[in-house]
Design a protein around this motif. Structure first.
Motif, PDB file in Angstrom:
ATOM      1  N   SER A 180       8.017   3.909   5.128  1.00  0.00           N
ATOM      2  CA  SER A 180       6.951   3.299   5.925  1.00  0.00           C
ATOM      3  C   SER A 180       7.451   2.212   6.871  1.00  0.00           C
ATOM      4  CB  SER A 180       5.886   2.709   4.988  1.00  0.00           C
ATOM      5  OG  SER A 180       6.478   1.847   4.033  1.00  0.00           O
ATOM      6  N   LEU A 224      -4.855   8.136  10.845  1.00  0.00           N
ATOM      7  CA  LEU A 224      -5.545   8.045   9.563  1.00  0.00           C
ATOM      8  C   LEU A 224      -7.052   8.251   9.701  1.00  0.00           C
ATOM      9  CD1 LEU A 224      -3.646   5.012   8.065  1.00  0.00           C
ATOM     10  CD2 LEU A 224      -3.439   7.379   7.377  1.00  0.00           C
ATOM     11  N   GLN A 254       0.843  -1.188   0.000  1.00  0.00           N
ATOM     12  CA  GLN A 254       0.000   0.000   0.000  1.00  0.00           C
ATOM     13  C   GLN A 254       0.886   1.248   0.000  1.00  0.00           C
ATOM     14  OE1 GLN A 254      -3.561  -0.790  -0.083  1.00  0.00           O
ATOM     15  NE2 GLN A 254      -2.349  -2.619  -0.543  1.00  0.00           N
ATOM     16  N   ASP A 255       0.891   1.960  -1.100  1.00  0.00           N
ATOM     17  CA  ASP A 255       1.724   3.161  -1.217  1.00  0.00           C
ATOM     18  C   ASP A 255       0.959   4.353  -0.672  1.00  0.00           C
ATOM     19  OD1 ASP A 255       3.825   4.772  -1.795  1.00  0.00           O
ATOM     20  OD2 ASP A 255       3.487   4.837  -3.966  1.00  0.00           O
ATOM     21  N   THR A 256       0.767   4.332   0.667  1.00  0.00           N
ATOM     22  CA  THR A 256       0.018   5.371   1.362  1.00  0.00           C
ATOM     23  C   THR A 256       0.874   5.918   2.500  1.00  0.00           C
ATOM     24  OG1 THR A 256      -0.942   3.784   2.913  1.00  0.00           O
ATOM     25  CG2 THR A 256      -2.150   4.174   0.856  1.00  0.00           C
ATOM     26  N   VAL A 257       0.349   6.888   3.215  1.00  0.00           N
ATOM     27  CA  VAL A 257       1.072   7.442   4.368  1.00  0.00           C
ATOM     28  C   VAL A 257       1.338   6.347   5.390  1.00  0.00           C
ATOM     29  CG1 VAL A 257       0.964   9.071   6.295  1.00  0.00           C
ATOM     30  CG2 VAL A 257       0.096   9.737   4.039  1.00  0.00           C
ATOM     31  N   GLU A 258       0.345   5.517   5.610  1.00  0.00           N
ATOM     32  CA  GLU A 258       0.500   4.445   6.589  1.00  0.00           C
ATOM     33  C   GLU A 258       1.373   3.316   6.065  1.00  0.00           C
ATOM     34  OE1 GLU A 258      -2.285   1.536   9.378  1.00  0.00           O
ATOM     35  OE2 GLU A 258      -2.947   2.091   7.370  1.00  0.00           O
ATOM     36  N   ARG A 298      10.404   4.110  -0.982  1.00  0.00           N
ATOM     37  CA  ARG A 298       9.009   3.669  -0.809  1.00  0.00           C
ATOM     38  C   ARG A 298       8.866   2.804   0.437  1.00  0.00           C
ATOM     39  NH1 ARG A 298       4.776   1.311  -5.104  1.00  0.00           N
ATOM     40  NH2 ARG A 298       3.363   0.246  -3.657  1.00  0.00           N
TER      41      ARG A 298
END
Length: 646
Positions: free
Chosen positions: A489, A630, A136-140, A485
């Motif tokens: 995280s 989130l 998951q390429d998200t903030v989390e 990437r």
């Protein structure tokens, strides 16, 4: 042990389209030596976080799982060198005495006892295969895992962090042999020897194909059961593996200990070796003509002693088993004679034939070789290698390059694909050969080498084989992807792609390293390079330097595929300890540091040392804190009542 879990801390989080997805702070994929160490270290250092271990087999243990315990299986190591540092394998509990090899059943029980002792047994979900891992390429960050639980349809699990511990010998490679449809007998890979162990009683004559230690074990098992054995080693392959008694050199030193004697590690060209603080001595041995002469003499003595002890030339059949490779360029395929009786005497007898040839084809009840030999056979047991790539589909498509796992080379690779950077590879090769001129003289171990899948009579439609050209692993310190990437995280780690004589110590320290990395508590933290272009370039260069080194150092082993070494283990353990902020010199006094071999007992207190230094720091962001950041529903953790033990 139950195959489903009801008591570990878990949370269900509502996601898009009304689907409820279980969410965990950490998932370990694989419950072998390394996976168990990773789970234990994470659980003991971050007890407030939820954790699960997924394993596709029906019992924990990896190579030593219930269904992998083939007849006569024993450890190469003797008692005292095949145990986790903080869980000694004592004689009263496990029944193995000093100077004995550990039977497979004992190691299996030991691993189950380890899981129970440290409170992770109930966190293991057996018969549960991870099919897809989508980052998951998200903030989390995190991963959505598609898993196949036993007796249920596929389901998805969100893991904030994943430790991939799928091992190097979990997926067997078994090619197609011309004529196998009419052969009539059983054909199976060595991984399935236990499942087919009835052939020890039912077969009259068997064919063993391969020259690895697995093949030696199978030959011994059948021959001692009174079954006629025809042993075929490819004439166009790697040849027989190096195999030695437990005590070698004219001084009769214990070989596992010998490899972990600090002053002897200096004789091994090692690109990360200077981390031990003895760069000057290493420079003399490898950058001067006199030093290289001494190094060559050391390896000549070691290899010559093994050849003499095994007395290969004493008989025409044992002469065929003499290794073809230079001992200096041989990695962890180097094995130990761990049999109850003298296997060399068995080979000299009438019950074993040894052929150095190729399997040309099979016919009803017969095996035909390329040299014209043919013989009857009820069974073909093929030790034809392993697929060293994790048996998981990684998503998004093409992420393997950034993730640092083996994939197909390509000329148009993106800049994030470190393994496909030819300019950096050229710089790295130049540095390696300048620092270690001895490696310019690469061994020619078989001028007639042909990949098995290109050999007449053998084919494969498998997408991944040991012979397909793939990039090597490309991981920082052989653990984490050197990519912004994943470093941002802190959600991804690999454990156990390394192979050496000290796998249990390595597993222990890698497990602690990973937990510290996830928590942001490494003293030398690769994530500190994020956002700094120069620092990231240095990190990527060092990563390629370490991972590409095996191509030159261990070309006759798995060096071009994964980190694989023997005499370089202690410096690697030093490297991990430096990252953790721990003292690498664990002996009492200079002479002891030089000549007293390192073993599990020397690393017994590393957890306590690390906790004393970092235990009061801010804990790793748990699932609840992550959800809060989130604006997700905050989970109500169910505290585990398992005891925190170091």
């Amino acid at each position: 042990m139950a195959s489903t879990i009801t008591s570990e801390k878990r949370d269900n989080v509502a996601v898009a389209e009304g689907i409820t997805m279980e969410k965990l702070d950490c998932v370990v994929v694989g419950a072998g030596w390394y996976g168990l160490a990773a789970a234990k270290q994470f659980h003991c250092t971050q007890p407030e976080c939820s954790l699960a271990v997924f394993d596709s087999q029906s019992s924990l243990g990896g190579t030593w799982a219930d269904n992998r315990l083939y007849p006569g299986l024993k450890s190469n190591n003797l008692l005292g060198t095949f145990e986790y540092p903080d869980f000694p394998m004592d004689t009263p509990t496990f029944g193995v005495k000093t100077g004995e090899h550990m039977p497979g059943e004992v190691i299996n029980n030991y691993l189950k006892a380890y899981a129970a002792r440290f409170g992770i047994g109930h966190l293991i979900r057996l018969n549960t295969k991870v099919l897809i891992a989508e980052h998951q390429d998200t903030v989390e960050g995190g991963w959505v895992l598609t898993v196949a639980p036993p007796g249920q349809s596929e389901t998805k699990v969100f893991a904030r962090r994943v430790i991939f511990a799928t091992g190097l010998t979990s997926e067997p490679f078994l090619p197609h042999f011309e004529g196998q449809e009419t052969f009539g007998g059983k054909i199976f890979h060595g991984k399935d020897f236990q499942k087919n162990s009835d052939t020890l009683k039912t077969a009259k004559r068997v064919t063993i194909f391969g020259g690895t230690k697995f093949a030696w074990d199978a030959v011994y098992a059948y021959a001692t059961a009174g079954v006629k054995v025809d042993w075929v080693i490819r004439s166009s392959g790697h040849g027989p593996c190096w195999i030695a008694p437990s005590y070698v050199t004219p001084l009769k030193k214990w070989i596992e200990k010998l490899a972990n004697m600090r002053f002897l590690t200096w004789f091994s060209p090692c690109v990360w070796g200077d981390v031990d603080g003895y760069g000057g001595i290493r420079g003399f041995y490898h950058r001067t003509a006199m030093g290289r002469t001494i190094v060559n003499s050391f390896w000549k003595v070691l290899g010559g002693d093994v050849i003499n002890l095994n007395a290969y030339d004493a008989h025409p059949k044992t002469a065929k088993l003499k290794p073809w490779t230079d001992p200096m360029f041989t990695g962890s395929s180097f094995s130990i004679l761990n049999y109850d009786t003298d296997i060399m005497e068995l080979i000299k007898g009438d019950n074993i034939n040894v052929y150095v040839s190729e399997i040309d084809h099979l016919s009803p009840g017969k095996v035909h070789l390329s040299d014209g030999s043919e013989f009857e056979s009820d069974v073909l047991l093929a030790h034809t290698g392993w697929k060293h790539v994790p048996p998981i589909k990684f998503m998004p498509e093409g992420i393997e390059g950034e993730l640092g796992i083996p994939h197909t080379p390509r000329a148009d690779a993106p800049t994030t694909d470190l393994a496909n950077d030819p300019a950096m590879a050229a710089r790295v090769d130049k540095e390696i050969l300048e620092r270690f001129p001895r490696l310019k003289d690469q061994p020619v171990w078989n001028k007639n080498y042909i990949p098995m899948t290109e050999q007449k009579g053998i084919t494969s439609d498998d997408e991944i084989t040991p012979y397909k050209t793939l990039t090597p692993y490309m991981l920082h310190h052989f653990i984490v992807p050197p990519s912004e990437r994943f470093l941002k995280s802190r959600d991804t780690a690999f454990i156990g792609i390394v192979s050496n004589f000290s796998n249990m110590i390595t597993a222990h320290l890698q497990g602690l390293w990973i937990s510290a990395y996830f928590a942001g508590k490494l003293e030398r933290d690769p994530s500190a390079a994020v956002g700094d272009e120069k620092a990231m370039q240095e990190l990527r260069y060092t990563t390629m330097l370490h991972n590409r080194f095996g191509k030159w150092r261990y070309p006759t082993d798995w060096g071009s595929k994964n980190p694989n070494f023997i005499f370089d283990a202690v410096p690697y353990l030093d490297l991990l300890q430096r990252d953790l902020g721990l003292d690498i010199w664990r002996k009492k006094g200079f002479l002891a540091e030089m000549y007293d071999p390192y073993g599990p007992e020397d690393y017994r207190d590393v957890n306590n040392e690390w906790m004393a230094k970092y235990g009061n720091m801010k804990k790793m962001e748990s699932l609840g804190e992550s959800a809060k950041s989130l604006n997700m529903p905050q989970p109500a953790h169910v505290r585990s009542d398992s005891e925190l033990v170091f």
